[in-house]
Scaffold this active site. Sequence first.
Site, PDB file in Angstrom:
ATOM      1  N   MET A  50       0.837  -1.204   0.000  1.00  0.00           N
ATOM      2  CA  MET A  50       0.000   0.000   0.000  1.00  0.00           C
ATOM      3  C   MET A  50       0.873   1.255   0.000  1.00  0.00           C
ATOM      4  O   MET A  50       0.400   2.346   0.331  1.00  0.00           O
ATOM      5  CB  MET A  50      -0.940  -0.009   1.211  1.00  0.00           C
ATOM      6  CG  MET A  50      -1.905  -1.197   1.158  1.00  0.00           C
ATOM      7  SD  MET A  50      -3.463  -0.910   1.982  1.00  0.00           S
ATOM      8  CE  MET A  50      -2.910  -0.609   3.647  1.00  0.00           C
ATOM      9  N   HIS A 103       9.611  -3.378   3.302  1.00  0.00           N
ATOM     10  CA  HIS A 103       9.095  -3.624   1.946  1.00  0.00           C
ATOM     11  C   HIS A 103      10.265  -3.899   0.989  1.00  0.00           C
ATOM     12  O   HIS A 103      10.169  -4.773   0.118  1.00  0.00           O
ATOM     13  CB  HIS A 103       8.329  -2.408   1.427  1.00  0.00           C
ATOM     14  CG  HIS A 103       7.080  -2.083   2.198  1.00  0.00           C
ATOM     15  ND1 HIS A 103       6.984  -0.999   3.033  1.00  0.00           N
ATOM     16  CD2 HIS A 103       5.878  -2.704   2.243  1.00  0.00           C
ATOM     17  CE1 HIS A 103       5.772  -0.956   3.560  1.00  0.00           C
ATOM     18  NE2 HIS A 103       5.084  -1.982   3.113  1.00  0.00           N
ATOM     19  N   ARG A 143       2.725   2.611   9.787  1.00  0.00           N
ATOM     20  CA  ARG A 143       1.997   3.354  10.831  1.00  0.00           C
ATOM     21  C   ARG A 143       2.918   3.881  11.939  1.00  0.00           C
ATOM     22  O   ARG A 143       2.479   4.706  12.744  1.00  0.00           O
ATOM     23  CB  ARG A 143       0.878   2.484  11.414  1.00  0.00           C
ATOM     24  CG  ARG A 143      -0.245   2.246  10.399  1.00  0.00           C
ATOM     25  CD  ARG A 143      -1.483   1.613  11.007  1.00  0.00           C
ATOM     26  NE  ARG A 143      -2.609   1.660  10.085  1.00  0.00           N
ATOM     27  CZ  ARG A 143      -2.977   0.671   9.254  1.00  0.00           C
ATOM     28  NH1 ARG A 143      -2.284  -0.450   9.223  1.00  0.00           N
ATOM     29  NH2 ARG A 143      -4.013   0.811   8.463  1.00  0.00           N
TER      30      ARG A 143
HETATM   31  O1  PAF Z   1      -0.189  -5.705   3.511  1.00  0.00           O
HETATM   32  C1  PAF Z   1      -0.618  -4.787   2.794  1.00  0.00           C
HETATM   33  O2  PAF Z   1       0.049  -3.776   2.583  1.00  0.00           O
HETATM   34  C2  PAF Z   1      -1.995  -4.928   2.175  1.00  0.00           C
HETATM   35  O3  PAF Z   1      -2.886  -5.535   3.035  1.00  0.00           O
HETATM   36  C3  PAF Z   1      -1.987  -5.624   0.787  1.00  0.00           C
HETATM   37  C4  PAF Z   1      -1.517  -7.068   0.905  1.00  0.00           C
HETATM   38  C5  PAF Z   1      -1.061  -4.871  -0.149  1.00  0.00           C
HETATM   39  C6  PAF Z   1      -3.390  -5.636   0.192  1.00  0.00           C
HETATM   40  O4  PAF Z   1      -3.867  -4.347   0.000  1.00  0.00           O
END
Ligand code: PAF
Length: 286
Positions: A30, A37, A189
């Site tokens: 997201m 990430h 967050r």
């Molecule tokens: O983990 C996340 O960032 C979200 O839940 C995902 C897997 C991208 C789905 O919107």
Amino acid sequence: MITLTTVRELRAAVSQARREGKRIGLVPTMGNLHAGHAALVERAARHADFVVASVFVNPLQFGPHEDLDKYPRSLAADQQRLTEAGCHLLFHPGVEDMYPDGMDGQTRVSVPLVSEGLCGGSRPGHFEGVATVVSKLFNMVQPDLAVFGEKDFQQLAVIRKLVRDLNMPIEIIGGPTVRAEDGLALSSRNGYLDQAQRSAAPALYRVLQGLAADLRGGRRDYPGLIAEGLLHLSQAGFRTDYLEIREATSLRPAAVDDRDLVILAAAYMGPTRLIDNLALSLPQSL
Ligand code: PAF
């Protein structure tokens, strides 16, 4: 790295990569990307030749009083991080690209049992929103593999069951949680925390570590352990949403003879809801 916004362009680029014989990896996100990430993208790049990441803040997985509007958006920084991590294609659709007929009539995917309780209990509809958008992304990209963070332990269990139950030929790979030096799990967050809250927040992981040590030491009185953990969280300034010990694969409440366990917690530090977990395998002899 190229950035594409429409499903048509995405499909064309992925088809080209597949024609070139490349193995396709997908990392759904997201956005507001951090080192956690980047580690998922790097992991995907170790298993695939062509890595697609998506950045889409999915309205379908947010409840009416959650932080959809204030969820941080940082496209330029995300593009830089993805490029450095070895991503080839960023898919960054708008809501109208993902849900062209609106969200009300959208077909939804619900994954029973593992979605129930924990975050599924406190965030009704959340995992249906996640399973729906992830299914759509899987159909758009048709990856050979997809990588998700173990920090969202229940989400990973939901997605593993989703692909198993719907016979999707996609390998699901979990990426270990990346932590700050003081143990706090990296999360988009964390940016909501003020300085005092940020200093208090690592207690969440410390409480999980304390419980894991007790379990490894042979304790099996789960209610007693949880009561102690809740007390420690409250002393550290948390308002706990849940703290539970579950069997690690099925996510059903742990039985005394289970050996593969996971301790999961969600707790508020001020208005910010943080989640974390710790999985452990106990030796048969304990
Ligand atoms: O983990 C996340 O960032 C979200 O839940 C995902 C897997 C991208 C789905 O919107």
